[in-house]
Design a protein around this motif. Structure first.
Motif, PDB file in Angstrom:
ATOM      1  N   ASP A 402       0.843  -1.170   0.101  1.00 44.72           N
ATOM      2  CA  ASP A 402      -0.096   0.060   0.038  1.00 44.72           C
ATOM      3  C   ASP A 402       0.845   1.230   0.029  1.00 44.72           C
ATOM      4  O   ASP A 402       1.958   1.264   0.633  1.00 44.72           O
ATOM      5  CB  ASP A 402      -0.990  -0.060   1.149  1.00 44.72           C
ATOM      6  CG  ASP A 402      -2.059   1.056   0.989  1.00 44.72           C
ATOM      7  OD1 ASP A 402      -2.144   1.424   0.067  1.00 44.72           O
ATOM      8  OD2 ASP A 402      -2.248   1.700   2.227  1.00 44.72           O
ATOM      9  N   GLN A 407      -2.236   6.343  -3.762  1.00 47.24           N
ATOM     10  CA  GLN A 407      -3.702   5.617  -3.853  1.00 47.24           C
ATOM     11  C   GLN A 407      -4.849   6.868  -3.724  1.00 47.24           C
ATOM     12  O   GLN A 407      -5.662   7.091  -4.582  1.00 47.24           O
ATOM     13  CB  GLN A 407      -4.062   4.841  -2.753  1.00 47.24           C
ATOM     14  CG  GLN A 407      -5.352   4.205  -2.429  1.00 47.24           C
ATOM     15  CD  GLN A 407      -5.544   3.592  -1.168  1.00 47.24           C
ATOM     16  OE1 GLN A 407      -6.267   4.353  -0.227  1.00 47.24           O
ATOM     17  NE2 GLN A 407      -5.336   2.282  -0.936  1.00 47.24           N
ATOM     18  N   ASN A 426      -7.897   0.083  -4.249  1.00 46.26           N
ATOM     19  CA  ASN A 426      -7.911   0.360  -5.872  1.00 46.26           C
ATOM     20  C   ASN A 426      -8.931  -0.706  -6.643  1.00 46.26           C
ATOM     21  O   ASN A 426      -8.386  -1.199  -7.473  1.00 46.26           O
ATOM     22  CB  ASN A 426      -6.649   0.354  -6.440  1.00 46.26           C
ATOM     23  CG  ASN A 426      -5.891   1.464  -5.758  1.00 46.26           C
ATOM     24  OD1 ASN A 426      -6.015   2.496  -5.433  1.00 46.26           O
ATOM     25  ND2 ASN A 426      -4.659   0.771  -5.536  1.00 46.26           N
TER      26      ASN A 426
END
Length: 455
Positions: A402, A407, A426
């Motif tokens: 991550d 993101q 996502n």
């Protein structure tokens, strides 16, 4: 990890300015809401959406919604599965509206409950069902029944799993392999190692050793991990878990709440799995609170016998910690009946899965074009990309990949182009109403974002 952080900051700042320009009315509504709502939102996790404030929704239908600023959005989040059937499906809305007009909750059954239970039994192969208002509640109740039937205290879960807000599932493994509370777990009632055993998704020897202790009442699993990112099981894993549960007298609970994207009966029906209990939620009500769990007849009999339902224990059925006055209410069961029989039918799945294949191909094309070290995984009508070159084998690998700032940029970039994807990761989900043109909007926007980052 995306290395050019200066470039990422520059891109983020530009998208943030665009967001402010496009969503002034949402900003006004949010500022007004802050007087009585912490952070201006009805649930604090809504503050995690990218941008200075959340987008306010005015109306939605099918795979689209219109925000307070009049912008049409393709919704690939779909309420993180709650609206997988699409927004306001006509058959569900008609059944729910008609039921509301005739009364909504009685603490008494209606015909719809038995029909809905039959539809679920047909899909999942488990004959006895109970209804709740959420999969979280279903999981909580099932774990209480498992402890009651087995006389054991502990529950086994997979590291980085997701089963709603079930206390026992908010456990994780630290770097030394000890069971601890998840980061920022709010007010855990007891130390999690008192209630929970945690193993990695790919650690079958660890799971078998934990069950051999005879302390575990139930194994609670997703058939494929979804909330940490899509993590698919290795071949033979489910069969080995079933065998270990059989050897040790442990109840196997499969939570299909998110993996109903795999087919009409989730991965349980698609892959021929043999759980003692299946839990479902969110999707089955057509947009209203609904959840359910199904049991084998053998487990149902064990539960009945342990509770003395046939005898003098019946007077305590309402004080045992399972159920609620709105569980199984007439509106929820009407919504479930209509949704399963007329909306989320077996016939709509091929189209949903085809749209997910198109979405996956579009993401993969951009990854290949710019030689980006990311990967994309699909599960039925759901797909997700992650910031690592190979599919994760377990939750820890998915979590370690991550990159929150990256993101957030990708989510905000998509949102500014009228595309909503699932928050906090996502992931995109296809409804029966999602079209190839909807998917193409994401494909174009995603390529643009990747080109800005790597071009």
């Amino acid at each position: 990890m995306y290395r050019d952080r200066a470039r990422l900051t520059e891109l983020w700042d530009a998208e943030l300015e665009t967001f402010r320009r496009l969503h002034p009315r949402s900003g006004e509504l949010w500022n007004a809401a802050r007087e009585h709502l912490p952070d201006g939102v009805p649930m604090l996790w809504m503050a995690k959406w990218p941008g200075d404030w959340p987008v306010y929704v005015e109306e939605a239908a099918g795979a689209h919604f219109r925000c307070a600023d009049g912008i049409d959005h393709v919704d690939l989040c779909l309420g993180d599965t709650g609206a997988m059937v699409g927004h306001a499906p006509a058959a569900s809305v008609a059944a729910i509206t008609e039921r509301l007009a005739r009364g909504s909750t009685f603490m008494l059954p209606t015909e719809d409950a038995a029909v809905a239970a039959g539809l679920l039994a047909e899909r999942f192969g488990l004959p006895e069902w109970q209804f709740t208002l959420s999969a979280t509640d279903a999981n909580r109740h099932v774990l209480r029944y498992a402890r009651q039937a087995t006389g054991r205290r502990k529950v086994l879960v997979i590291d980085h799993c997701y089963h709603g807000t079930v206390d026992e599932a908010y456990a994780t493994l630290d770097d030394d392999g000890r069971v601890v509370s998840r980061r920022r777990n709010i007010g855990p009632p007891v130390p999690l190692d008192e209630t929970t055993v945690v193993v990695e998704f790919d650690d079958l020897p660890g799971l078998e050793a934990a069950l051999e202790t005879g302390e575990v009442a139930a194994v609670l699993i997703e058939p494929a991990m979804t909330n940490i990112g899509i993590v698919l099981p290795q071949p033979g894993w489910h069969e080995a878990v079933r065998a270990a549960c059989d050897r040790t007298g442990t109840i196997l609970v499969i939570d299909e709440t998110h993996t109903l994207c795999a087919g009409p009966g989730g991965m349980t029906a698609r892959d021929g799995l043999r759980p003692d209990v299946v839990v479902v939620g969110k999707t089955i009500g057509g947009g209203i609170p609904a959840g359910a769990w199904g049991m084998t007849r053998g487990l149902a009999e064990r539960v009945r016998d342990s509770l003395e339902w046939r005898g003098e224990g019946r007077e305590d059925l309402d004080v045992g910690g399972v159920g609620g006055t709105l569980a199984g209410n007439a509106v929820s069961t009407a919504g479930i009946r209509a949704t399963l029989s007329e909306v989320l039918t077996p016939e709509v799945y091929p189209g949903m899965i085809a749209r997910a294949e198109e979405w996956t191909a579009g993401v993969q094309a951009a990854i290949d074009e710019f030689d980006v070290p990311w990967q994309v995984t699909r599960l039925g009508a759901r797909a997700e990309y992650s910031f690592r070159p190979t599919p994760p084998a377990n939750g820890r690998e998915a979590a370690d990949a991550d990159d929150f700032a990256l993101q957030q940029y990708l989510h905000l970039h998509a949102l500014n182009r009228g595309i909503l994807i699932t928050p906090f990761h996502n992931m995109a989900l296809m409804s029966p109403a999602t079209t190839s043109a909807d998917v193409e909007r994401h494909t174009v926007a995603f390529r643009e974002a990747v080109a800005a980052l790597f071009g």
